[in-house]
Write a protein that holds these residues in place. Structure first.
Motif, PDB file in Angstrom:
ATOM      1  N   UNK A   1       8.697  23.599  64.184  1.00 43.77           N
ATOM      2  CA  UNK A   1       7.323  23.891  64.582  1.00 43.77           C
ATOM      3  C   UNK A   1       7.227  23.769  66.104  1.00 43.77           C
ATOM      4  N   UNK A   2       6.562  24.740  66.718  1.00 44.43           N
ATOM      5  CA  UNK A   2       6.355  24.729  68.164  1.00 44.43           C
ATOM      6  C   UNK A   2       5.011  24.048  68.436  1.00 44.43           C
ATOM      7  N   UNK A   3       5.065  22.760  68.740  1.00 40.51           N
ATOM      8  CA  UNK A   3       3.846  21.959  68.890  1.00 40.51           C
ATOM      9  C   UNK A   3       2.970  22.412  70.054  1.00 40.51           C
ATOM     10  N   UNK A   4       3.574  22.804  71.155  1.00 36.15           N
ATOM     11  CA  UNK A   4       2.790  23.261  72.305  1.00 36.15           C
ATOM     12  C   UNK A   4       2.041  24.546  71.978  1.00 36.15           C
ATOM     13  N   UNK A   5       2.723  25.483  71.368  1.00 33.31           N
ATOM     14  CA  UNK A   5       2.094  26.745  70.992  1.00 33.31           C
ATOM     15  C   UNK A   5       1.041  26.514  69.908  1.00 33.31           C
ATOM     16  N   UNK A   6       1.329  25.622  68.996  1.00 33.85           N
ATOM     17  CA  UNK A   6       0.359  25.258  67.953  1.00 33.85           C
ATOM     18  C   UNK A   6      -0.932  24.751  68.594  1.00 33.85           C
ATOM     19  N   UNK A   7      -0.827  23.829  69.523  1.00 33.29           N
ATOM     20  CA  UNK A   7      -2.007  23.264  70.186  1.00 33.29           C
ATOM     21  C   UNK A   7      -2.750  24.346  70.976  1.00 33.29           C
ATOM     22  N   UNK A   8      -2.007  25.210  71.633  1.00 29.04           N
ATOM     23  CA  UNK A   8      -2.640  26.278  72.416  1.00 29.04           C
ATOM     24  C   UNK A   8      -3.420  27.240  71.513  1.00 29.04           C
ATOM     25  N   UNK A   9      -2.810  27.666  70.424  1.00 26.31           N
ATOM     26  CA  UNK A   9      -3.491  28.596  69.506  1.00 26.31           C
ATOM     27  C   UNK A   9      -4.675  27.928  68.811  1.00 26.31           C
ATOM     28  N   UNK A  10      -4.563  26.647  68.498  1.00 25.77           N
ATOM     29  CA  UNK A  10      -5.696  25.939  67.899  1.00 25.77           C
ATOM     30  C   UNK A  10      -6.862  25.870  68.879  1.00 25.77           C
ATOM     31  N   UNK A  11      -6.574  25.632  70.151  1.00 22.47           N
ATOM     32  CA  UNK A  11      -7.635  25.605  71.172  1.00 22.47           C
ATOM     33  C   UNK A  11      -8.260  26.997  71.327  1.00 22.47           C
ATOM     34  N   UNK A  12      -7.443  28.030  71.283  1.00 22.05           N
ATOM     35  CA  UNK A  12      -7.958  29.395  71.382  1.00 22.05           C
ATOM     36  C   UNK A  12      -8.838  29.717  70.173  1.00 22.05           C
ATOM     37  N   UNK A  13      -8.429  29.245  69.010  1.00 22.28           N
ATOM     38  CA  UNK A  13      -9.237  29.451  67.804  1.00 22.28           C
ATOM     39  C   UNK A  13     -10.597  28.773  67.950  1.00 22.28           C
ATOM     40  N   UNK A  14     -10.590  27.552  68.439  1.00 17.17           N
ATOM     41  CA  UNK A  14     -11.846  26.811  68.613  1.00 17.17           C
ATOM     42  C   UNK A  14     -12.774  27.541  69.582  1.00 17.17           C
ATOM     43  N   UNK A  15     -12.222  28.011  70.671  1.00 17.71           N
ATOM     44  CA  UNK A  15     -13.015  28.747  71.661  1.00 17.71           C
ATOM     45  C   UNK A  15     -13.572  30.042  71.061  1.00 17.71           C
ATOM     46  N   UNK A  16     -12.763  30.754  70.301  1.00  8.25           N
ATOM     47  CA  UNK A  16     -13.179  31.988  69.632  1.00  8.25           C
ATOM     48  C   UNK A  16     -14.362  31.729  68.704  1.00  8.25           C
ATOM     49  N   UNK A  17     -14.270  30.686  67.931  1.00 12.33           N
ATOM     50  CA  UNK A  17     -15.315  30.402  66.958  1.00 12.33           C
ATOM     51  C   UNK A  17     -16.564  29.802  67.611  1.00 12.33           C
ATOM     52  N   UNK A  18     -16.388  29.004  68.649  1.00  7.84           N
ATOM     53  CA  UNK A  18     -17.533  28.352  69.296  1.00  7.84           C
ATOM     54  C   UNK A  18     -18.503  29.377  69.884  1.00  7.84           C
TER      55      UNK A  18
END
Length: 183
Positions: A1-18
């Motif tokens: 698992x790529x933890x850095x990319x995971x965190x980045x995409x999760x943050x992008x998801x949050x921003x998209x939904x917010x």
């Protein structure tokens, strides 16, 4: 698992939904032509463009950022970014999304939503009943559904809840298919 990319995409998801959560009450209260909505829409477009540019970089480097690479939530974030992209971009990456879903790297439900979005943009009836459009006052209208009498079977096959339950859950239980739906 790529933890850095995971965190980045999760943050992008949050921003998209917010930004979309922020827009919803403005649409309901003031409509899609209001200055308040236009300001939010413009901010959302900037977020979408930035997130899409980064997603394309990720795809070019890693291929589709699927569940085994970034986990389910972050993979879902990648889907949302693509779902909110221009239809030409959606069409470009649709074959990759289909491969990812077939390999268990993307939820089949996400692929269904992407396919419905593309059909809507092409002016064709959707298959899964996931898409609706808004009039100038912000009133929602369900986009026509192909073979509507079997939509719940198709929805179940990809892990989506029955259409009536979905509409109720998102506060649109009053919606019915458009008159031009091809039943």
């Amino acid at each position: 698992m790529n933890e850095d990319l995971k965190a980045e995409l999760e943050a992008m998801r949050e921003e998209d939904q917010a930004i979309r959560k922020e827009a919803w009450p403005i649409i309901q209260e003031h409509g899609t032509e209001s200055p308040a909505y236009i300001e939010i829409r413009d901010r959302g477009r900037a977020i979408d463009a930035r997130n899409l540019a980064r997603l394309i970089e990720v795809i070019e480097t890693h291929g589709w950022p699927g569940q085994s690479l970034v986990g389910e939530e972050a993979a879902g974030g990648a889907f949302l970014i693509l779902q909110h992209a221009d239809v030409d971009v959606q069409k470009k990456y649709l074959p990759l999304a289909r491969e990812a879903a077939a390999a268990g790297e993307m939820r089949p439900a996400d692929l269904a939503l992407l396919e419905d979005r593309i059909l809507l943009h092409d002016g064709k009836p959707q298959r899964y009943g996931s898409q609706f459009v808004r009039d100038a006052e912000g009133n929602a209208e369900l986009w026509p559904i192909e073979d509507e009498s079997h939509v719940d079977e198709r929805r179940a096959s990809v892990g989506l809840q029955p259409l009536a339950d979905y509409l109720e859950r998102v506060g649109l239980g009053h919606l019915r298919p458009r008159a031009d739906s091809n039943e």
